[in-house]
Motif scaffolding. Structure first.
Motif, PDB file in Angstrom:
ATOM      1  N   ALA A 140       0.841  -1.202   0.000  1.00 20.02           N
ATOM      2  CA  ALA A 140       0.000   0.000   0.000  1.00 20.02           C
ATOM      3  C   ALA A 140       0.871   1.244   0.000  1.00 20.02           C
ATOM      4  O   ALA A 140       1.859   1.329   0.738  1.00 20.02           O
ATOM      5  CB  ALA A 140      -0.917   0.000   1.225  1.00 20.02           C
ATOM      6  N   ILE A 141       0.509   2.200  -0.823  1.00 16.50           N
ATOM      7  CA  ILE A 141       1.169   3.506  -0.856  1.00 16.50           C
ATOM      8  C   ILE A 141       0.081   4.565  -0.777  1.00 16.50           C
ATOM      9  O   ILE A 141      -0.916   4.489  -1.508  1.00 16.50           O
ATOM     10  CB  ILE A 141       1.994   3.692  -2.144  1.00 16.50           C
ATOM     11  N   CYS A 142       0.244   5.520   0.129  1.00 11.39           N
ATOM     12  CA  CYS A 142      -0.739   6.603   0.194  1.00 11.39           C
ATOM     13  C   CYS A 142      -0.045   7.932  -0.070  1.00 11.39           C
ATOM     14  O   CYS A 142       1.091   8.159   0.354  1.00 11.39           O
ATOM     15  CB  CYS A 142      -1.468   6.615   1.530  1.00 11.39           C
ATOM     16  N   ILE A 143      -0.742   8.784  -0.802  1.00  8.70           N
ATOM     17  CA  ILE A 143      -0.230  10.111  -1.157  1.00  8.70           C
ATOM     18  C   ILE A 143      -1.277  11.146  -0.754  1.00  8.70           C
ATOM     19  O   ILE A 143      -2.450  11.024  -1.105  1.00  8.70           O
ATOM     20  CB  ILE A 143       0.056  10.217  -2.665  1.00  8.70           C
ATOM     21  N   ILE A 144      -0.841  12.139   0.006  1.00  4.92           N
ATOM     22  CA  ILE A 144      -1.743  13.213   0.439  1.00  4.92           C
ATOM     23  C   ILE A 144      -1.371  14.490  -0.300  1.00  4.92           C
ATOM     24  O   ILE A 144      -0.232  14.969  -0.221  1.00  4.92           O
ATOM     25  CB  ILE A 144      -1.672  13.411   1.960  1.00  4.92           C
ATOM     26  N   LEU A 145      -2.370  15.030  -1.019  1.00  2.54           N
ATOM     27  CA  LEU A 145      -2.162  16.227  -1.827  1.00  2.54           C
ATOM     28  C   LEU A 145      -2.908  17.416  -1.213  1.00  2.54           C
ATOM     29  O   LEU A 145      -3.429  17.330  -0.105  1.00  2.54           O
ATOM     30  CB  LEU A 145      -2.648  15.962  -3.254  1.00  2.54           C
ATOM     31  N   SER A 146      -2.946  18.500  -1.929  1.00  2.00           N
ATOM     32  CA  SER A 146      -3.540  19.754  -1.462  1.00  2.00           C
ATOM     33  C   SER A 146      -4.945  19.556  -0.899  1.00  2.00           C
ATOM     34  O   SER A 146      -5.741  18.772  -1.413  1.00  2.00           O
ATOM     35  CB  SER A 146      -3.583  20.754  -2.628  1.00  2.00           C
ATOM     36  N   GLY A 147      -5.244  20.285   0.173  1.00  2.00           N
ATOM     37  CA  GLY A 147      -6.573  20.219   0.765  1.00  2.00           C
ATOM     38  C   GLY A 147      -6.603  20.898   2.116  1.00  2.00           C
ATOM     39  O   GLY A 147      -5.563  21.066   2.766  1.00  2.00           O
ATOM     40  N   MET A 148      -7.773  21.286   2.534  1.00  2.32           N
ATOM     41  CA  MET A 148      -7.944  21.896   3.846  1.00  2.32           C
ATOM     42  C   MET A 148      -8.199  20.819   4.890  1.00  2.32           C
ATOM     43  O   MET A 148      -8.490  19.674   4.581  1.00  2.32           O
ATOM     44  CB  MET A 148      -9.096  22.906   3.818  1.00  2.32           C
ATOM     45  N   ALA A 149      -8.104  21.208   6.149  1.00  4.97           N
ATOM     46  CA  ALA A 149      -8.360  20.322   7.296  1.00  4.97           C
ATOM     47  C   ALA A 149      -7.317  19.211   7.368  1.00  4.97           C
ATOM     48  O   ALA A 149      -6.145  19.452   7.044  1.00  4.97           O
ATOM     49  CB  ALA A 149      -9.783  19.778   7.258  1.00  4.97           C
ATOM     50  N   SER A 150      -7.729  17.989   7.762  1.00  2.00           N
ATOM     51  CA  SER A 150      -6.724  16.967   8.094  1.00  2.00           C
ATOM     52  C   SER A 150      -7.088  15.573   7.620  1.00  2.00           C
ATOM     53  O   SER A 150      -6.529  14.593   8.093  1.00  2.00           O
ATOM     54  CB  SER A 150      -6.515  16.933   9.614  1.00  2.00           C
ATOM     55  N   ASP A 151      -8.060  15.466   6.698  1.00  2.00           N
ATOM     56  CA  ASP A 151      -8.422  14.141   6.208  1.00  2.00           C
ATOM     57  C   ASP A 151      -7.191  13.455   5.607  1.00  2.00           C
ATOM     58  O   ASP A 151      -6.423  14.068   4.866  1.00  2.00           O
ATOM     59  CB  ASP A 151      -9.519  14.262   5.145  1.00  2.00           C
ATOM     60  N   MET A 165       4.042   2.709   2.358  1.00  2.59           N
ATOM     61  CA  MET A 165       4.840   3.917   2.145  1.00  2.59           C
ATOM     62  C   MET A 165       3.937   5.151   2.125  1.00  2.59           C
ATOM     63  O   MET A 165       2.803   5.100   1.639  1.00  2.59           O
ATOM     64  CB  MET A 165       5.615   3.807   0.832  1.00  2.59           C
ATOM     65  N   VAL A 166       4.441   6.268   2.656  1.00  4.64           N
ATOM     66  CA  VAL A 166       3.673   7.511   2.763  1.00  4.64           C
ATOM     67  C   VAL A 166       4.404   8.632   2.037  1.00  4.64           C
ATOM     68  O   VAL A 166       5.585   8.879   2.285  1.00  4.64           O
ATOM     69  CB  VAL A 166       3.458   7.906   4.243  1.00  4.64           C
ATOM     70  N   MET A 167       3.681   9.292   1.159  1.00  7.61           N
ATOM     71  CA  MET A 167       4.233  10.419   0.402  1.00  7.61           C
ATOM     72  C   MET A 167       3.288  11.605   0.576  1.00  7.61           C
ATOM     73  O   MET A 167       2.061  11.441   0.540  1.00  7.61           O
ATOM     74  CB  MET A 167       4.362  10.024  -1.075  1.00  7.61           C
ATOM     75  N   VAL A 168       3.850  12.789   0.786  1.00  9.82           N
ATOM     76  CA  VAL A 168       3.032  13.984   1.059  1.00  9.82           C
ATOM     77  C   VAL A 168       3.498  15.127   0.163  1.00  9.82           C
ATOM     78  O   VAL A 168       4.702  15.309  -0.051  1.00  9.82           O
ATOM     79  CB  VAL A 168       3.136  14.399   2.542  1.00  9.82           C
ATOM     80  N   GLN A 169       2.534  15.909  -0.336  1.00  7.87           N
ATOM     81  CA  GLN A 169       2.882  17.067  -1.148  1.00  7.87           C
ATOM     82  C   GLN A 169       3.569  18.120  -0.303  1.00  7.87           C
ATOM     83  O   GLN A 169       3.150  18.412   0.830  1.00  7.87           O
ATOM     84  CB  GLN A 169       1.628  17.662  -1.785  1.00  7.87           C
ATOM     85  N   MET A 179      -4.129  19.735   4.703  1.00  7.82           N
ATOM     86  CA  MET A 179      -3.947  18.280   4.707  1.00  7.82           C
ATOM     87  C   MET A 179      -2.471  17.886   4.663  1.00  7.82           C
ATOM     88  O   MET A 179      -2.036  17.031   5.453  1.00  7.82           O
ATOM     89  CB  MET A 179      -4.732  17.642   3.557  1.00  7.82           C
ATOM     90  N   PRO A 180      -1.658  18.458   3.778  1.00  6.96           N
ATOM     91  CA  PRO A 180      -0.234  18.100   3.790  1.00  6.96           C
ATOM     92  C   PRO A 180       0.460  18.438   5.111  1.00  6.96           C
ATOM     93  O   PRO A 180       1.247  17.640   5.629  1.00  6.96           O
ATOM     94  CB  PRO A 180       0.345  18.919   2.634  1.00  6.96           C
ATOM     95  N   SER A 181       0.163  19.597   5.685  1.00  6.17           N
ATOM     96  CA  SER A 181       0.824  19.995   6.930  1.00  6.17           C
ATOM     97  C   SER A 181       0.440  19.070   8.072  1.00  6.17           C
ATOM     98  O   SER A 181       1.280  18.680   8.892  1.00  6.17           O
ATOM     99  CB  SER A 181       0.457  21.442   7.283  1.00  6.17           C
ATOM    100  N   SER A 182      -0.837  18.706   8.143  1.00  7.29           N
ATOM    101  CA  SER A 182      -1.285  17.787   9.179  1.00  7.29           C
ATOM    102  C   SER A 182      -0.591  16.439   9.039  1.00  7.29           C
ATOM    103  O   SER A 182      -0.176  15.836  10.031  1.00  7.29           O
ATOM    104  CB  SER A 182      -2.807  17.609   9.091  1.00  7.29           C
ATOM    105  N   ALA A 183      -0.441  15.963   7.821  1.00  9.64           N
ATOM    106  CA  ALA A 183       0.233  14.682   7.578  1.00  9.64           C
ATOM    107  C   ALA A 183       1.698  14.740   7.973  1.00  9.64           C
ATOM    108  O   ALA A 183       2.239  13.811   8.589  1.00  9.64           O
ATOM    109  CB  ALA A 183       0.094  14.294   6.110  1.00  9.64           C
ATOM    110  N   ILE A 184       2.353  15.839   7.649  1.00  9.81           N
ATOM    111  CA  ILE A 184       3.782  15.975   7.946  1.00  9.81           C
ATOM    112  C   ILE A 184       4.022  16.024   9.452  1.00  9.81           C
ATOM    113  O   ILE A 184       5.024  15.500   9.953  1.00  9.81           O
ATOM    114  CB  ILE A 184       4.351  17.233   7.248  1.00  9.81           C
ATOM    115  N   LYS A 185       3.099  16.623  10.199  1.00 10.96           N
ATOM    116  CA  LYS A 185       3.252  16.731  11.650  1.00 10.96           C
ATOM    117  C   LYS A 185       3.304  15.375  12.344  1.00 10.96           C
ATOM    118  O   LYS A 185       3.812  15.257  13.461  1.00 10.96           O
ATOM    119  CB  LYS A 185       2.116  17.573  12.238  1.00 10.96           C
TER     120      LYS A 185
END
Length: 624
Positions: A140-151, A165-169, A179-185
């Motif tokens: 499984a690979i997940c990618i989080i792109l632009s967006g508001m909030a934290s989904d 693996m996790v990849m974030v914009q 969404m990217p900032s929440s993921a990075i935190k």
């Protein structure tokens, strides 16, 4: 005679043997506001024959027909499909989730689920990522792109815990960075890149072939290979923690994942990287600690817990003490869940108690996050009523209220080498023992028995057991693994064998320069090795504990009240007076002192011990 493989998919090769259901990677992309532009850049740079499948989940208006598939099609030659129920996911295709359904995946097949509230609050990206992690595991690979909030934040934790693996914009390239900032935190992102940079990194990651790790025959015979002995030494030297007691398969798979991320194809090369790059040791340390944690995990188990705690609260005298311990608490979600349940019981009975919930973990960064009590993406785990009463909110972020935070004490502590908490009503140790080998599990369970009050409750994970110690615990709930401490003449043990770090056979000599600045664990091990001390504690001049080596539970015990790691406060009955006097004399005289035949009371019995106090002539940080 081998059976012929009639599957249309390519045969599973050696590096794919641990995947759950697929021989190819499935990439989940989560996007919201500003996400279309990011998706166009991503697919515009992705090879149409990558061998991966792609599933796009976004926040769309359920009342409008989405034209996202048509828009994405302009950027790629891959086939784009509107995801439909029962559709089989195939490589080199793109599937776009509909707006009015949650998307799950089961055995590589798309399942569309009607949400409980069609127009209510939803976290479709989290929902899909969690399903993807269970079905695909390390594929499984997940990618989080632009967006508001934290989904997506909660979902990526599930993916990472299953070795995905996790990849974030990169937030700087996102129109909306929520969404990217929440993921990075979370600290769990493997790569933080602009959308157009992601395809090349994906190709590198998925084509990486790790040699000689999981399939090495030397690993399957039960012995720890020399290469992993070296990794354990590097980890212990850097972090102070010994991972040689952890289950080998878990360790090997997580090391393999780090090698994939680093694009290294052999253990010797990875060991060289660890030696030359201390940051990678920290990355591996974090990797080994990753586990699924969220509020009220397995809700039915917490319903059962509430009934047990209600009985406890009703039976306790007014203004008495309630003590609990949550070892391996990670970032605190489970510990806070238990505190909330207990608070509800106390409020319902209208009684007052002195509550102390000790929540511990070896990851200091996780402890810091737990102390902050700030979370996002928890709406699917915590009821609206509890969010209202026990949290304050700011946008998509929730902060635990002060009245709950004050019930807990978060502290770095190792269940393997540090003294345990005692006189406890409850120990909640869920999904920690599964990472330990049987040797260590057999030491931990008696330790829990020792730490609990008579009839105290032990709460384990759904796949964990008491390892045959039926003389120490009786079953309360077999399904959700609740046990009650049993008082048995057959289980009376005068001394608990506290787990200690295993000695690595090979000796590595290190020359210490006069003005060299080193960390406490390195210095402590040097002193211990020089003096061949079987059990010892290194303290500051004020008695604060800096390092523990060996089985010290016979002599030290955490006292009631605020947790203080001071040897004078932790010394057991019979030892405290003698120890205080000897430390004072050694401080003034700077000479070694010894005393023989000191009677120390432990677990209702007495033992005679010999005590030596020696001054440490090393850097100022250690003098005492």
């Amino acid at each position: 005679m081998k059976k012929k493989n009639n599957s249309k998919r390519s045969p599973v090769n050696k590096t794919e043997i641990t995947s759950k259901n697929n021989s190819f990677y499935i990439v989940g992309l989560g996007a919201s506001a500003g996400g279309l532009e990011a998706l166009e850049k991503f697919f515009g740079n992705m090879n149409e024959k990558s061998g991966m499948a792609f599933i796009v989940v976004s926040h769309l208006d359920p009342n409008h027909i989405s034209i996202m598939p048509e828009l994405i099609q302009k950027s790629t030659r891959m086939k784009i499909f509107n995801a439909k129920d029962g559709m089989k996911v195939e490589p080199n295709n793109v599937y776009v989730a509909p707006a009015n359904r949650d998307l799950a995946i089961l055995h590589g097949t798309i399942q569309l689920i009607e949400p409980p509230e069609a127009h209510g609050f939803r976290l479709p990206i989290d929902y899909f990522f969690k399903s993807l992690s269970v079905d695909l595991g390390e594929k499984a690979i997940c990618i989080i792109l632009s967006g508001m909030a934290s989904d997506g934040t909660a979902g990526l934790k599930a993916v990472k815990s299953e070795l995905g693996m996790v990849m974030v914009q990169d937030p700087k390239s996102a129109k909306f960075d929520g969404m990217p900032s929440s993921a990075i935190k979370t600290g769990l992102a493997d790569f933080i890149l602009r959308p157009e940079e992601m395809p090349a990194q994906l190709i590198n990651f998925t084509s990486q072939k790790v040699k000689g790790v999981l399939l090495n025959t030397a690993i399957t015979d039960g012995k720890i290979p020399d290469a992993f002995q070296k990794i354990f030494i590097l980890l212990r030297t850097r972090t102070g923690h010994d991972f040689s007691f952890y289950k080998q398969n878990t360790l090997y798979r997580r090391v393999e994942r780090r090698m994939n991320v680093a694009q290294l194809d052999s253990l010797p090369n990875y060991i060289r990287m660890l030696q030359e790059n201390p940051a990678e040791i920290e990355n591996l340390f974090k990797e080994l600690l990753i586990g699924v944690t969220n509020f009220f995990r397995d809700p039915e188990s917490f319903d059962r817990l509430k009934k047990l705690l209600m009985n406890l609260v009703k039976s306790k005298p007014e203004k008495s003490q309630i003590r609990m311990w949550v070892p391996g608490c990670s970032t605190g979600e489970e510990a806070y869940s238990i505190a909330i349940i207990l608070k509800e019981c106390i409020n319902e009975t209208k009684k007052n108690f002195d509550v102390q919930i000790f929540a511990t973990d070896i990851d200091s960064d996780a402890i810091d996050k737990a102390r902050n009590g700030s979370y996002s993406g928890i709406e699917s785990d915590v009821s609206r009523e509890r969010l209202k009463f026990f949290f304050t909110s700011s946008g998509s972020h929730y902060l635990i209220r002060k009245e709950i935070r004050e019930m807990l004490v978060f502290a770095p502590q190792s269940i393997i080498k540090d003294p345990p908490f005692t006189k406890l009503d409850l120990i909640a140790c869920r999904n920690l023992l599964i990472y330990f080998n049987s040797e260590l599990q057999k030491k931990i369970i008696p330790l829990f028995h020792y730490s609990l009050l008579p009839s105290g409750i032990l709460f384990l994970g759904s796949s964990e057991t008491i390892s045959g110690y039926v003389d120490l615990f009786s079953i309360i709930d077999k399904k959700w693994k609740f046990y009650k401490r049993r008082d048995s003449v057959y289980s009376a043990q005068p001394f608990i064998e506290f787990p200690v770090s295993r000695a690595i056979e090979k000796t590595y000599e290190t020359d210490m320069k006069k003005n060299e600045i080193i960390n406490i664990p390195q210095l402590a091990e040097k002193i211990i090795l020089q003096n061949y001390t079987p059990n010892c504690v290194i303290v500051s001049e004020h008695g604060d504990i800096l390092y523990i080596h060996g089985e010290t539970g016979k002599y030290l015990e955490l006292s009631d009240g605020e947790a203080k790691m001071n040897i004078l406060e932790m010394a057991r009955e019979g030892l405290q007076q003698e120890l205080t006097a000897m430390i004072r004399k050694v401080k003034s005289g700077k000479k070694l002192l010894s005393a023989e035949g000191i009677r120390v009371k432990t677990n209702g019995r007495s033992q005679l011990i010999n005590l030596t106090v020696k001054p440490v002539k090393e850097p100022a940080v250690m003098q005492g």
